[in-house]
Design an enzyme around this catalytic site. Structure first.
Site, PDB file in Angstrom:
ATOM      1  N   HIS A  26       0.825  -1.195   0.000  1.00 19.51           N
ATOM      2  CA  HIS A  26       0.000   0.000   0.000  1.00 19.51           C
ATOM      3  C   HIS A  26       0.868   1.257   0.000  1.00 19.51           C
ATOM      4  CE1 HIS A  26       0.925  -0.372   4.246  1.00 19.51           C
ATOM      5  NE2 HIS A  26       0.069  -1.343   4.451  1.00 19.51           N
TER       6      HIS A  26
HETATM    7  P1  TYD Z   1      -2.365  -3.966   7.349  1.00 16.88           P
HETATM    8  O1  TYD Z   1      -2.439  -2.571   6.851  1.00 16.88           O
HETATM    9  O2  TYD Z   1      -2.787  -5.059   6.408  1.00 16.88           O
HETATM   10  O3  TYD Z   1      -0.898  -4.290   7.875  1.00 16.88           O
HETATM   11  P2  TYD Z   1       0.500  -4.262   7.051  1.00 16.88           P
HETATM   12  O4  TYD Z   1       0.801  -2.831   6.787  1.00 16.88           O
HETATM   13  O5  TYD Z   1       1.486  -4.869   7.953  1.00 16.88           O
HETATM   14  O6  TYD Z   1       0.331  -5.081   5.803  1.00 16.88           O
HETATM   15  O7  TYD Z   1      -3.228  -4.060   8.688  1.00 16.88           O
HETATM   16  C1  TYD Z   1      -3.666  -5.287   9.226  1.00 16.88           C
HETATM   17  C2  TYD Z   1      -4.897  -5.047  10.077  1.00 16.88           C
HETATM   18  O8  TYD Z   1      -4.596  -4.223  11.190  1.00 16.88           O
HETATM   19  C3  TYD Z   1      -6.008  -4.364   9.315  1.00 16.88           C
HETATM   20  O9  TYD Z   1      -7.250  -4.935   9.747  1.00 16.88           O
HETATM   21  C4  TYD Z   1      -5.958  -2.930   9.776  1.00 16.88           C
HETATM   22  C5  TYD Z   1      -5.394  -3.050  11.169  1.00 16.88           C
HETATM   23  N1  TYD Z   1      -4.572  -1.898  11.569  1.00 16.88           N
HETATM   24  C6  TYD Z   1      -5.032  -1.009  12.498  1.00 16.88           C
HETATM   25  O10 TYD Z   1      -6.160  -1.124  13.020  1.00 16.88           O
HETATM   26  N2  TYD Z   1      -4.248   0.042  12.877  1.00 16.88           N
HETATM   27  C7  TYD Z   1      -3.001   0.207  12.351  1.00 16.88           C
HETATM   28  O11 TYD Z   1      -2.297   1.178  12.726  1.00 16.88           O
HETATM   29  C8  TYD Z   1      -2.529  -0.715  11.368  1.00 16.88           C
HETATM   30  C9  TYD Z   1      -1.164  -0.557  10.764  1.00 16.88           C
HETATM   31  C10 TYD Z   1      -3.340  -1.761  11.018  1.00 16.88           C
END
Ligand code: TYD
Length: 133
Positions: free
Chosen positions: A53
């Site tokens: 992302h």
């Molecule tokens: P995600 O964005 O997929 O993590 P990464 O960047 O490691 O790929 O996030 C995983 C899950 O956690 C998703 O349901 C959103 C949640 N999340 C939060 O609630 N707060 C946060 O600060 C982050 C980074 C994720």
């Protein structure tokens, strides 16, 4: 618009002594933003790719406080660079608007992420086609 050239590895000044190591990261001093959010990633298998992302508003610093991982960063000009996170006393600074993928996690990897904003799913671009549009 930020590019791959705005990404930088920040060395943190080690403050360890005979008792052990100590690393300090002060928002606005050791890193170029005030810290609003901290999260950390561990227990990811070596074949997992996380991230995938770009963020419109949030700046990040990534620190592998234990173990190792890699971060692929891609900008809107389709330039890309791979950074290896392998030291607890260095952080990868990512300004806004860059695509990132974290991968190749060691079994003991603990990836600490410092963020300039609270979590807002609306500021994430989660499709690379949308990112390049
Ligand atoms: P995600 O964005 O997929 O993590 P990464 O960047 O490691 O790929 O996030 C995983 C899950 O956690 C998703 O349901 C959103 C949640 N999340 C939060 O609630 N707060 C946060 O600060 C982050 C980074 C994720």
């Amino acid at each position: 618009m930020h590019t791959i050239h705005d990404v930088k590895m920040i060395p943190f000044v080690p403050k360890g002594d005979s008792r052990g190591e100590l690393v300090v990261i002060e928002g606005g001093a050791d890193i170029p933003f005030a810290i609003q959010r901290i999260f950390y990633i561990y227990g990811s298998d070596s074949d997992v790719v996380r991230g995938n992302h770009a963020n419109k508003k949030t700046q990040f610093v990534l620190v592998n406080v234990q173990g190792t991982s890699k971060v692929r960063v891609i900008d809107r000009n389709k330039n890309e660079q791979i950074f290896v996170l392998e030291k607890p006393n260095q952080g990868l600074y990512l300004p806004t608007g860059l695509w990132k993928e974290m991968y190749d996690f060691s079994a003991d990897s603990v990836l600490l992420v410092l963020a300039s904003e609270h979590y807002d799913p609306e500021e994430y671009i989660r499709s690379i086609e949308d990112y390049w549009r």
